[in-house]
Design a protein around this motif. Structure first.
Motif, PDB file in Angstrom:
ATOM      1  N   ALA A 185       0.826  -1.203   0.000  1.00 18.67           N
ATOM      2  CA  ALA A 185       0.000   0.000   0.000  1.00 18.67           C
ATOM      3  C   ALA A 185       0.863   1.257   0.000  1.00 18.67           C
ATOM      4  N   LEU A 186       0.221   2.372  -0.292  1.00 13.32           N
ATOM      5  CA  LEU A 186       0.810   3.701  -0.188  1.00 13.32           C
ATOM      6  C   LEU A 186       0.059   4.446   0.900  1.00 13.32           C
ATOM      7  N   CYS A 187       0.787   4.933   1.895  1.00 12.29           N
ATOM      8  CA  CYS A 187       0.153   5.552   3.062  1.00 12.29           C
ATOM      9  C   CYS A 187       0.471   7.046   3.107  1.00 12.29           C
ATOM     10  N   ALA A 188      -0.537   7.841   3.363  1.00 11.19           N
ATOM     11  CA  ALA A 188      -0.374   9.293   3.416  1.00 11.19           C
ATOM     12  C   ALA A 188       0.212   9.755   4.741  1.00 11.19           C
ATOM     13  N   SER A 189       0.089   8.927   5.778  1.00 12.74           N
ATOM     14  CA  SER A 189       0.576   9.309   7.098  1.00 12.74           C
ATOM     15  C   SER A 189       0.850   8.057   7.911  1.00 12.74           C
ATOM     16  N   ALA A 190       1.153   8.249   9.187  1.00  9.05           N
ATOM     17  CA  ALA A 190       1.394   7.117  10.077  1.00  9.05           C
ATOM     18  C   ALA A 190       0.110   6.430  10.515  1.00  9.05           C
ATOM     19  N   ASN A 191      -1.010   6.947  10.111  1.00 11.78           N
ATOM     20  CA  ASN A 191      -2.305   6.348  10.424  1.00 11.78           C
ATOM     21  C   ASN A 191      -2.573   5.202   9.451  1.00 11.78           C
ATOM     22  N   PRO A 192      -2.751   3.975   9.929  1.00 12.00           N
ATOM     23  CA  PRO A 192      -3.006   2.855   9.015  1.00 12.00           C
ATOM     24  C   PRO A 192      -4.192   3.090   8.085  1.00 12.00           C
ATOM     25  N   MET A 193      -5.187   3.833   8.534  1.00 11.39           N
ATOM     26  CA  MET A 193      -6.361   4.058   7.694  1.00 11.39           C
ATOM     27  C   MET A 193      -6.083   5.021   6.540  1.00 11.39           C
ATOM     28  N   SER A 194      -4.878   5.612   6.509  1.00 10.78           N
ATOM     29  CA  SER A 194      -4.517   6.491   5.393  1.00 10.78           C
ATOM     30  C   SER A 194      -3.950   5.722   4.209  1.00 10.78           C
ATOM     31  N   CYS A 195      -3.794   4.411   4.351  1.00 10.09           N
ATOM     32  CA  CYS A 195      -3.153   3.603   3.314  1.00 10.09           C
ATOM     33  C   CYS A 195      -4.142   3.232   2.212  1.00 10.09           C
ATOM     34  N   VAL A 196      -3.650   3.235   0.985  1.00  3.85           N
ATOM     35  CA  VAL A 196      -4.452   2.820  -0.167  1.00  3.85           C
ATOM     36  C   VAL A 196      -3.695   1.739  -0.932  1.00  3.85           C
ATOM     37  N   ASN A 197      -4.413   0.827  -1.507  1.00  5.68           N
ATOM     38  CA  ASN A 197      -3.833  -0.305  -2.225  1.00  5.68           C
ATOM     39  C   ASN A 197      -2.888   0.177  -3.326  1.00  5.68           C
ATOM     40  N   ASP A 198      -1.700  -0.448  -3.429  1.00  4.19           N
ATOM     41  CA  ASP A 198      -0.735  -0.079  -4.461  1.00  4.19           C
ATOM     42  C   ASP A 198       0.241  -1.229  -4.662  1.00  4.19           C
ATOM     43  N   ILE A 199       0.202  -1.872  -5.831  1.00 10.37           N
ATOM     44  CA  ILE A 199       1.100  -2.997  -6.084  1.00 10.37           C
ATOM     45  C   ILE A 199       2.184  -2.660  -7.098  1.00 10.37           C
ATOM     46  N   THR A 200       2.198  -1.459  -7.651  1.00  2.94           N
ATOM     47  CA  THR A 200       3.195  -1.127  -8.662  1.00  2.94           C
ATOM     48  C   THR A 200       4.375  -0.375  -8.093  1.00  2.94           C
ATOM     49  N   GLY A 201       4.326   0.059  -6.875  1.00  2.00           N
ATOM     50  CA  GLY A 201       5.400   0.832  -6.254  1.00  2.00           C
ATOM     51  C   GLY A 201       5.752   0.282  -4.892  1.00  2.00           C
ATOM     52  N   PRO A 202       5.193   0.851  -3.877  1.00  5.60           N
ATOM     53  CA  PRO A 202       4.312   2.022  -3.921  1.00  5.60           C
ATOM     54  C   PRO A 202       5.064   3.341  -3.846  1.00  5.60           C
ATOM     55  N   TYR A 203       6.401   3.316  -3.975  1.00  3.84           N
ATOM     56  CA  TYR A 203       7.185   4.537  -3.884  1.00  3.84           C
ATOM     57  C   TYR A 203       8.150   4.620  -5.057  1.00  3.84           C
ATOM     58  N   THR A 204       8.486   5.850  -5.456  1.00  3.48           N
ATOM     59  CA  THR A 204       9.466   6.036  -6.512  1.00  3.48           C
ATOM     60  C   THR A 204      10.866   5.748  -5.975  1.00  3.48           C
ATOM     61  N   VAL A 205      11.807   5.611  -6.903  1.00  5.25           N
ATOM     62  CA  VAL A 205      13.191   5.334  -6.508  1.00  5.25           C
ATOM     63  C   VAL A 205      13.719   6.444  -5.607  1.00  5.25           C
ATOM     64  N   SER A 206      13.520   7.686  -6.003  1.00  3.15           N
ATOM     65  CA  SER A 206      14.056   8.802  -5.221  1.00  3.15           C
ATOM     66  C   SER A 206      13.407   8.874  -3.838  1.00  3.15           C
ATOM     67  N   GLU A 207      12.106   8.613  -3.756  1.00  2.02           N
ATOM     68  CA  GLU A 207      11.422   8.631  -2.461  1.00  2.02           C
ATOM     69  C   GLU A 207      11.970   7.544  -1.537  1.00  2.02           C
ATOM     70  N   PHE A 208      12.178   6.355  -2.090  1.00  4.13           N
ATOM     71  CA  PHE A 208      12.670   5.259  -1.265  1.00  4.13           C
ATOM     72  C   PHE A 208      14.102   5.525  -0.813  1.00  4.13           C
ATOM     73  N   ASP A 209      14.943   6.025  -1.738  1.00  2.00           N
ATOM     74  CA  ASP A 209      16.326   6.341  -1.376  1.00  2.00           C
ATOM     75  C   ASP A 209      16.370   7.397  -0.274  1.00  2.00           C
ATOM     76  N   GLN A 210      15.542   8.422  -0.409  1.00  2.00           N
ATOM     77  CA  GLN A 210      15.503   9.487   0.583  1.00  2.00           C
ATOM     78  C   GLN A 210      15.071   8.945   1.945  1.00  2.00           C
ATOM     79  N   ALA A 211      14.079   8.073   1.928  1.00  2.02           N
ATOM     80  CA  ALA A 211      13.588   7.507   3.187  1.00  2.02           C
ATOM     81  C   ALA A 211      14.650   6.665   3.876  1.00  2.02           C
ATOM     82  N   VAL A 212      15.374   5.878   3.081  1.00  2.00           N
ATOM     83  CA  VAL A 212      16.412   5.033   3.651  1.00  2.00           C
ATOM     84  C   VAL A 212      17.507   5.886   4.282  1.00  2.00           C
ATOM     85  N   GLN A 213      17.949   6.925   3.566  1.00  3.09           N
ATOM     86  CA  GLN A 213      18.994   7.791   4.111  1.00  3.09           C
ATOM     87  C   GLN A 213      18.530   8.496   5.382  1.00  3.09           C
ATOM     88  N   GLN A 214      17.273   8.919   5.383  1.00  2.00           N
ATOM     89  CA  GLN A 214      16.739   9.591   6.569  1.00  2.00           C
ATOM     90  C   GLN A 214      16.683   8.635   7.755  1.00  2.00           C
TER      91      GLN A 214
END
Length: 499
Positions: A185-214
Motif C-alpha cells: 500500500a501507499l500511506c499518506a501518514s502514520a495512520n493505518p487508515m490512510s493507506c491505499v492499495n498499491d502494487i506497482t510501487g508504492p514509492y518512486t526510486v528517489s522517495e525510497f532512497d531518501q527515506a532510507v537515508q533519513q
C-alpha cells in the motif's frame, strides 16, 4: 493443469483437526516450532522445474517443447530451450511486464518484454541487456538437474509445490511487502487508515532512497509503512521472530521495469526493498528493530539450537539467483542455509519454505488465477523441506506466499489472521488474503504421523555443478559427511559476505 476441485485440501484419515478461520489444521502442525522462509529472487517455475518429472511444466513430445513464443525481432516463434549458462539475463518483471508476458492468458509475451527492455539498456555488457537482444532471449531458457542438482534433490526428497504463484502481478518490492504483511500500500501518514492499495510501487526510486537515508541518519523516515504486518501478531502472541539480511548489495533495481542498475549497499542496518520491516510503524511501536539481524546471527542461532519460531532470510545480490547472479553460487548459499538448519538441534521441529519472489521475466506456461484486484502474479518455484515433509511429493494446490503466513498463523497463533476486524490494528486492506478460498493449505505437504526424517545434507559445490566453492563457503564446511570438491578460489565471482 489440475482442476480446482482436485486442489482442495482433505485431511488424511485419522487426522485430528481444529477449526481456525475456516481452515482444517491437523493438530500435528504444532510439532513445527521453527518456520524458516528462504526467499530467493527472480526465477519462474518453468525456468527451474519445467522439465521435472511429474510436475506441471513445459509440455514435451520426444524431448521437444510443444510451446512456441512469438519473437518480434526474428518474426518467428521460439521454443523453450535447455540453458546451461551459469549467468542469465532475464527480463523486466514489473506489473506492466507481467501483463505483457501473461498476454491475456496466452502466456506468450515474454520475448516481446525482454526485447523491448533490451533496447533501453544503458550497459550493453550486462547479461540482462545482451541476452534480451539475441536471436532467442534467455527468458526462454530453462535449467535442469544438470545445473541445479541440489534444488532437484530437495524436490525428490521432500515436497515440490508446482502451483506457487507470486502474491501480486508485480515485482520485488510489493512481493516482499506481501511476504511479511499480505498487502502492499501507499500511506499518506502514520495512520493505518490512510493507506491505499498499491502494487506497482508504492514509492518512486528517489522517495525510497531518501527515506532510507533519513532512517539511517535520524532513525526516522519519510515513508510510512503504516498498515499491519505479521510481526504485530507475532509480538502480541509472544512468538519469537527474526529477519536475517546478508551484507552485500541489493538483489534488484528500485525501478520495477529496469533489468540493470548500479549496485546499492545492503545490510541488516539498511532498510529497503529486501529489508522492509524497519520501515513498518508497528515494528517501531513494538520496539523490535533488534530482531532484524545480520546473516551470521542465523548460523550462530542454528548451531546453538536457538532459532526463533519464525525466520526470514534475505540474500545479497551475489547469492540471490537474481540475474546476473551465478546460478551455482546462489544454489551454494541456499544449500549452506539449509544445511545449517538440518545440522541444528532444532531440525526435528523445523519447516523450511524455499521460494522465489517473482518470475524475473523468465517463461512460464501456466496462467495465474485471478484472486482479487492484486493477484496472483506469475508462477515461481517453491519447496517444502522438513523432517515431517512428505517424500517426493508434488503439491498441485494453488498457493502464494500468503500460504506461508497462513501456516505460521495456524501453527503459532491459533489461526489469528491479519484481519482489520480482529487484529486490533485496523487498516483498509481490500481482503484477508490468508482466507481466500482458492489458497491451498501447506499442511498438505506434511505427514505429522511419520517418524521425523533425517537431514539430507548436500555439498554446496556438487562435483557435477560449479567449478569451485564460492569464497564465503571455503572456511565453513558445507556439511558433515558430505562429499565435495576441494575448496578453491572462485573464478571471477564476487565474494558474498557472511554479514
Amino acid at each position: 493443469m489440475a482442476t480446482l476441485a482436485a486442489l482442495v485440501y482433505v485431511p488424511t484419515a485419522g487426522a485430528t483437526t481444529s477449526s481456525t478461520s475456516g481452515s482444517a489444521v491437523p493438530s500435528g502442525i504444532h510439532k513445527i516450532r521453527h518456520v524458516i522462509i528462504v526467499m530467493q529472487e527472480n526465477r519462474s517455475f518453468d525456468s527451474y522445474f519445467g522439465t521435472y518429472p511429474g510436475a506441471t511444466g513445459i509440455p514435451m513430445v520426444n524431448g521437444v517443447p510443444q510451446v512456441c513464443v512469438p519473437n518480434p525481432l526474428t518474426k518467428v516463434c521460439d521454443r523453450p530451450y535447455h540453458d546451461t549458462a551459469d549467468v542469465n539475463g532475464g527480463g523486466p518483471h514489473g506489473h506492466e511486464a507481467a501483463l505483457t508476458d501473461i498476454a491475456g492468458g496466452t502466456m506468450n509475451g515474454f520475448i516481446q518484454s525482454a526485447e523491448t527492455a533490451g533496447r533501453h539498456c544503458a550497459n550493453p555488457n550486462d547479461p540482462a541487456c545482451t541476452a534480451a537482444t539475441t536471436a532467442v532471449p534467455d527468458v526462454m531458457g530453462y535449467h535442469t538437474q544438470q545445473e541445479i542438482p541440489n534444488y532437484w534433490t530437495y524436490a525428490k526428497d521432500f515436497v515440490l509445490d508446482d502451483h506457487m504463484f507470486e502474491p501480486v502481478s508485480s515485482w520485488s518490492l510489493p512481493d516482499h511487502l506481501f511476504m511479511v504483511s499480505a498487502w502492499s500500500a501507499l500511506c499518506a501518514s502514520a495512520n493505518p487508515m490512510s493507506c491505499v492499495n498499491d502494487i506497482t510501487g508504492p514509492y518512486t526510486v528517489s522517495e525510497f532512497d531518501q527515506a532510507v537515508q533519513q532512517e539511517l541518519t535520524t532513525g526516522k523516515t519519510s515513508i510510512n509503512l503504516a498498515w499491519t504486518d505479521l510481526t504485530w501478531l507475532l509480538d502480541h502472541h509472544h512468538v519469537s521472530w527474526a529477519y536475517y539480511v546478508q551484507t552485500g548489495t541489493q538483489p534488484d533495481c528500485q525501478n520495477d521495469q529496469a533489468v540493470t542498475c548500479p549496485p546499492v549497499a545492503q545490510s541488516s542496518r539498511t532498510p529497503g526493498i529486501w529489508n522492509p520491516l524497519p520501515l513498518f510503524n508497528d515494528v517501531h511501536q513494538d520496539h523490535q528493530l533488534s530482531n532484524i539481524k545480520p546473516l551470521r546471527a542465523y548460523f550462530k542461532a542454528a548451531a546453538a539450537g536457538t532459532l526463533p519460531a519464525v525466520t526470514w532470510l534475505t540474500p545479497s545480490q551475489a547469492d540471490s539467483d537474481h540475474p546476473p547472479a551465478s546460478v551455482h553460487q546462489s544454489q551454494a548459499y541456499v544449500t549452506a542455509v539449509i544445511n545449517a538448519a538440518m545440522e541444528s538441534p532444532d531440525w526435528k521441529s523445523t519447516a523450511i519454505f524455499l521460494s522465489w519472489d517473482d518470475w524475473g521475466g523468465f517463461y512460464d506456461g501456466v496462467q495465474p488465477p485471478t484472486v482479487d484486484l492484486n493477484g496472483y502474479g506469475l508462477r515461481v518455484p517453491s519447496l517444502v523441506i522438513s523432517p515431517y515433509a512428505r517424500r517426493g511429493y508434488i503439491d498441485h494446490q494453488v498457493l502464494s506466499s500468503d500460504a506461508f503466513l497462513k501456516f505460521i498463523e495456524d501453527d503459532f497463533m491459533q489461526g489469528a489472521r491479519l484481519n482489520p476486524a480482529t487484529d486490533g490494528r485496523p487498516d483498509p486492506r481490500p481482503d484477508v488474503r490468508e482466507n481466500q478460498p482458492i489458497l491451498g493449505n501447506l499442511v498438505r505437504d506434511f505427514n505429522f504421523a511419520q517418524r521425523p526424517r533425517r537431514p539430507v545434507l548436500l555439498a554446496t559445490n556438487p562435483p557435477t555443478d560449479s567449478p569451485s566453492i564460492p569464497p564465503y563457503f571455503v572456511n565453513r564446511p558445507p556439511c558433515v559427511g558430505c562429499t565435495a570438491t576441494p575448496p578453491s578460489v572462485s573464478r571471477g565471482r564476487p565474494a558474498p559476505r557472511a554479514g
